[in-house]
Design a protein around this motif. Sequence first.
Motif, PDB file in Angstrom:
ATOM      1  N   ASP A 168      16.948  85.356 -49.718  1.00 21.53           N
ATOM      2  CA  ASP A 168      18.128  85.987 -50.318  1.00 21.53           C
ATOM      3  C   ASP A 168      19.238  86.197 -49.290  1.00 21.53           C
ATOM      4  O   ASP A 168      20.396  86.413 -49.651  1.00 21.53           O
ATOM      5  CB  ASP A 168      17.759  87.336 -50.938  1.00 21.53           C
ATOM      6  CG  ASP A 168      16.902  87.200 -52.189  1.00 21.53           C
ATOM      7  OD1 ASP A 168      16.920  86.108 -52.789  1.00 21.53           O
ATOM      8  OD2 ASP A 168      16.215  88.170 -52.542  1.00 21.53           O
ATOM      9  N   ASN A 169      18.891  86.159 -48.018  1.00 15.51           N
ATOM     10  CA  ASN A 169      19.869  86.383 -46.957  1.00 15.51           C
ATOM     11  C   ASN A 169      20.494  85.093 -46.432  1.00 15.51           C
ATOM     12  O   ASN A 169      21.323  85.130 -45.527  1.00 15.51           O
ATOM     13  CB  ASN A 169      19.222  87.144 -45.792  1.00 15.51           C
ATOM     14  CG  ASN A 169      18.817  88.561 -46.178  1.00 15.51           C
ATOM     15  OD1 ASN A 169      19.473  89.189 -47.001  1.00 15.51           O
ATOM     16  ND2 ASN A 169      17.729  89.056 -45.607  1.00 15.51           N
ATOM     17  N   LEU A 170      20.112  83.959 -47.005  1.00 11.25           N
ATOM     18  CA  LEU A 170      20.697  82.683 -46.591  1.00 11.25           C
ATOM     19  C   LEU A 170      22.171  82.624 -46.980  1.00 11.25           C
ATOM     20  O   LEU A 170      22.560  83.102 -48.054  1.00 11.25           O
ATOM     21  CB  LEU A 170      19.964  81.518 -47.262  1.00 11.25           C
ATOM     22  CG  LEU A 170      18.606  81.117 -46.690  1.00 11.25           C
ATOM     23  CD1 LEU A 170      17.893  80.175 -47.656  1.00 11.25           C
ATOM     24  CD2 LEU A 170      18.761  80.463 -45.323  1.00 11.25           C
ATOM     25  N   THR A 171      22.999  82.023 -46.117  1.00 17.51           N
ATOM     26  CA  THR A 171      24.408  81.807 -46.442  1.00 17.51           C
ATOM     27  C   THR A 171      24.793  80.370 -46.098  1.00 17.51           C
ATOM     28  O   THR A 171      24.136  79.722 -45.276  1.00 17.51           O
ATOM     29  CB  THR A 171      25.331  82.750 -45.654  1.00 17.51           C
ATOM     30  OG1 THR A 171      25.263  82.420 -44.252  1.00 17.51           O
ATOM     31  CG2 THR A 171      24.929  84.205 -45.854  1.00 17.51           C
ATOM     32  N   ALA A 172      25.883  79.911 -46.708  1.00 18.95           N
ATOM     33  CA  ALA A 172      26.363  78.558 -46.417  1.00 18.95           C
ATOM     34  C   ALA A 172      26.817  78.441 -44.972  1.00 18.95           C
ATOM     35  O   ALA A 172      26.670  77.384 -44.346  1.00 18.95           O
ATOM     36  CB  ALA A 172      27.505  78.203 -47.367  1.00 18.95           C
ATOM     37  N   ALA A 173      27.367  79.528 -44.408  1.00 20.97           N
ATOM     38  CA  ALA A 173      27.822  79.492 -43.008  1.00 20.97           C
ATOM     39  C   ALA A 173      26.661  79.235 -42.055  1.00 20.97           C
ATOM     40  O   ALA A 173      26.825  78.578 -41.015  1.00 20.97           O
ATOM     41  CB  ALA A 173      28.520  80.799 -42.659  1.00 20.97           C
ATOM     42  N   MET A 174      25.475  79.736 -42.388  1.00 24.87           N
ATOM     43  CA  MET A 174      24.298  79.504 -41.542  1.00 24.87           C
ATOM     44  C   MET A 174      23.973  78.018 -41.431  1.00 24.87           C
ATOM     45  O   MET A 174      23.479  77.558 -40.403  1.00 24.87           O
ATOM     46  CB  MET A 174      23.079  80.227 -42.118  1.00 24.87           C
ATOM     47  CG  MET A 174      23.108  81.727 -41.965  1.00 24.87           C
ATOM     48  SD  MET A 174      21.608  82.459 -42.683  1.00 24.87           S
ATOM     49  CE  MET A 174      21.948  84.194 -42.434  1.00 24.87           C
ATOM     50  N   VAL A 175      24.264  77.285 -42.498  1.00 22.06           N
ATOM     51  CA  VAL A 175      23.931  75.863 -42.503  1.00 22.06           C
ATOM     52  C   VAL A 175      24.757  75.125 -41.457  1.00 22.06           C
ATOM     53  O   VAL A 175      24.255  74.248 -40.747  1.00 22.06           O
ATOM     54  CB  VAL A 175      24.133  75.253 -43.910  1.00 22.06           C
ATOM     55  CG1 VAL A 175      23.703  73.789 -43.931  1.00 22.06           C
ATOM     56  CG2 VAL A 175      23.336  76.047 -44.953  1.00 22.06           C
ATOM     57  N   SER A 176      26.028  75.488 -41.320  1.00 18.35           N
ATOM     58  CA  SER A 176      26.866  74.876 -40.287  1.00 18.35           C
ATOM     59  C   SER A 176      26.341  75.197 -38.891  1.00 18.35           C
ATOM     60  O   SER A 176      26.288  74.334 -38.008  1.00 18.35           O
ATOM     61  CB  SER A 176      28.310  75.358 -40.414  1.00 18.35           C
ATOM     62  OG  SER A 176      28.940  74.798 -41.543  1.00 18.35           O
ATOM     63  N   THR A 177      25.945  76.453 -38.677  1.00 15.88           N
ATOM     64  CA  THR A 177      25.415  76.857 -37.374  1.00 15.88           C
ATOM     65  C   THR A 177      24.124  76.112 -37.056  1.00 15.88           C
ATOM     66  O   THR A 177      23.937  75.603 -35.940  1.00 15.88           O
ATOM     67  CB  THR A 177      25.163  78.370 -37.348  1.00 15.88           C
ATOM     68  OG1 THR A 177      26.378  79.055 -37.667  1.00 15.88           O
ATOM     69  CG2 THR A 177      24.692  78.823 -35.974  1.00 15.88           C
ATOM     70  N   ALA A 178      23.249  76.030 -38.049  1.00 16.08           N
ATOM     71  CA  ALA A 178      21.986  75.312 -37.853  1.00 16.08           C
ATOM     72  C   ALA A 178      22.224  73.822 -37.641  1.00 16.08           C
ATOM     73  O   ALA A 178      21.525  73.173 -36.853  1.00 16.08           O
ATOM     74  CB  ALA A 178      21.065  75.542 -39.052  1.00 16.08           C
ATOM     75  N   TYR A 179      23.208  73.285 -38.335  1.00 15.55           N
ATOM     76  CA  TYR A 179      23.579  71.871 -38.175  1.00 15.55           C
ATOM     77  C   TYR A 179      23.922  71.584 -36.713  1.00 15.55           C
ATOM     78  O   TYR A 179      23.490  70.581 -36.145  1.00 15.55           O
ATOM     79  CB  TYR A 179      24.771  71.577 -39.079  1.00 15.55           C
ATOM     80  CG  TYR A 179      25.322  70.168 -39.033  1.00 15.55           C
ATOM     81  CD1 TYR A 179      25.022  69.249 -40.036  1.00 15.55           C
ATOM     82  CD2 TYR A 179      26.179  69.754 -38.002  1.00 15.55           C
ATOM     83  CE1 TYR A 179      25.554  67.965 -40.021  1.00 15.55           C
ATOM     84  CE2 TYR A 179      26.706  68.478 -37.974  1.00 15.55           C
ATOM     85  CZ  TYR A 179      26.391  67.584 -38.988  1.00 15.55           C
ATOM     86  OH  TYR A 179      26.922  66.317 -38.951  1.00 15.55           O
ATOM     87  N   ASP A 180      24.693  72.477 -36.112  1.00 10.97           N
ATOM     88  CA  ASP A 180      25.109  72.279 -34.725  1.00 10.97           C
ATOM     89  C   ASP A 180      23.948  72.420 -33.744  1.00 10.97           C
ATOM     90  O   ASP A 180      24.048  71.984 -32.602  1.00 10.97           O
ATOM     91  CB  ASP A 180      26.214  73.283 -34.364  1.00 10.97           C
ATOM     92  CG  ASP A 180      27.504  73.014 -35.119  1.00 10.97           C
ATOM     93  OD1 ASP A 180      27.683  71.884 -35.610  1.00 10.97           O
ATOM     94  OD2 ASP A 180      28.324  73.949 -35.224  1.00 10.97           O
ATOM     95  N   GLN A 181      22.865  73.015 -34.210  1.00 13.42           N
ATOM     96  CA  GLN A 181      21.659  73.113 -33.383  1.00 13.42           C
ATOM     97  C   GLN A 181      20.663  72.009 -33.714  1.00 13.42           C
ATOM     98  O   GLN A 181      19.493  72.081 -33.361  1.00 13.42           O
ATOM     99  CB  GLN A 181      21.012  74.492 -33.568  1.00 13.42           C
ATOM    100  CG  GLN A 181      21.882  75.633 -33.070  1.00 13.42           C
ATOM    101  CD  GLN A 181      21.191  76.977 -33.133  1.00 13.42           C
ATOM    102  OE1 GLN A 181      19.974  77.062 -33.285  1.00 13.42           O
ATOM    103  NE2 GLN A 181      21.955  78.052 -32.992  1.00 13.42           N
ATOM    104  N   HIS A 182      21.167  70.991 -34.442  1.00  8.93           N
ATOM    105  CA  HIS A 182      20.376  69.799 -34.784  1.00  8.93           C
ATOM    106  C   HIS A 182      19.179  70.122 -35.676  1.00  8.93           C
ATOM    107  O   HIS A 182      18.143  69.453 -35.619  1.00  8.93           O
ATOM    108  CB  HIS A 182      19.924  69.068 -33.513  1.00  8.93           C
ATOM    109  CG  HIS A 182      21.055  68.704 -32.595  1.00  8.93           C
ATOM    110  ND1 HIS A 182      21.912  67.656 -32.867  1.00  8.93           N
ATOM    111  CD2 HIS A 182      21.491  69.271 -31.445  1.00  8.93           C
ATOM    112  CE1 HIS A 182      22.826  67.581 -31.908  1.00  8.93           C
ATOM    113  NE2 HIS A 182      22.597  68.553 -31.028  1.00  8.93           N
TER     114      HIS A 182
END
Length: 323
Positions: A218-232
């Motif tokens: 429930d705490n997932l956000t779309a912004a987290m996906v960009s951050t995780a993307y940059d961490q491969h």
Amino acid sequence: MRQMFIGVDLGGTNIKIGLLDDDLHVQDRLKVTTESETNSQVVMTNLVNGIKKIIAQTGTSTTQVRAIGIGVPGQMDIKSGVSIFSPNFFNWDNVPVAEIVQNAFHIPTAIDNDVRVNLYGEWQFGAGAGKDDVLMVTLGTGLGAAMIADGRMLYGKSNSAAELGHLNMYRHGRPCACGSSGCLGRYVSARGIVKTVREHLAAHETSVMTDWVNDNEDNLTAAMVSTAYDQHDQVAREVMLETGELLGYGLSSAINLFNPERVIIGGGVAQAGDRLLQPARAVVAGHALKVAREVCDIVPAKLGPWAGMVGAAVYANQTVIGG
């Protein structure tokens, strides 16, 4: 005495209010909380109080304000100034937005869809300046769109033209609040991205995002996906690719249908930038009609989160004053 306009962007979280001069340059601006989870009376009280505040803090007289423009999400009767339905608000049905504001200040008031006022702003002062055929797509909680063709905003018979968020991408896809299923906005949006991440995690794929939210999805956000993307992060990369490609297929249909010279991508999710737009552009290059895609570019919005506020004032000038 210098004449002014007030522009209002009524969002699900915040109401952005701006005071603009007669050249439509922002003189002051503020944000107030919407309280969208309450009811229309509370939201409209917050809106009216926000306008009172900006008038008071700038020492402006109501007699200086020529018109007020308000951008509202959802379906509306523009002529009567009534917001019929908005997916962002609770207990919100046939709200006479323009009448409430006009009665409070005795200033001519007009409302329009929030995406259209965003496009009015970008068209006047942002990424669409100098263009006659412009499509704007906003990626936020959902997906909205608006189109200017031959220098005129498209409205349609029921003021619902260019609803790209409801292009059907899958015959039996995710259910949509519109009553259909598989709509583009159910995938290409903040909610859609989070849903796609959850589907990957349900398939027992591993992601750093699981640790970030302490296993509480429930705490997932779309912004987290960009951050995780940059961490491969592999899940984040796959989700961005899937989402960007779906956006590309939706844009391909829109480019074939409307033949714009520019597509502007705005909204909070658009901050993902090329993580999302690179796969979208690749799909457009391979699927939009050659004659249409060769005259069209896809660019990010310029005015940022205040575009709707500016555009609402532009709209008020055009609609109420005839500027």
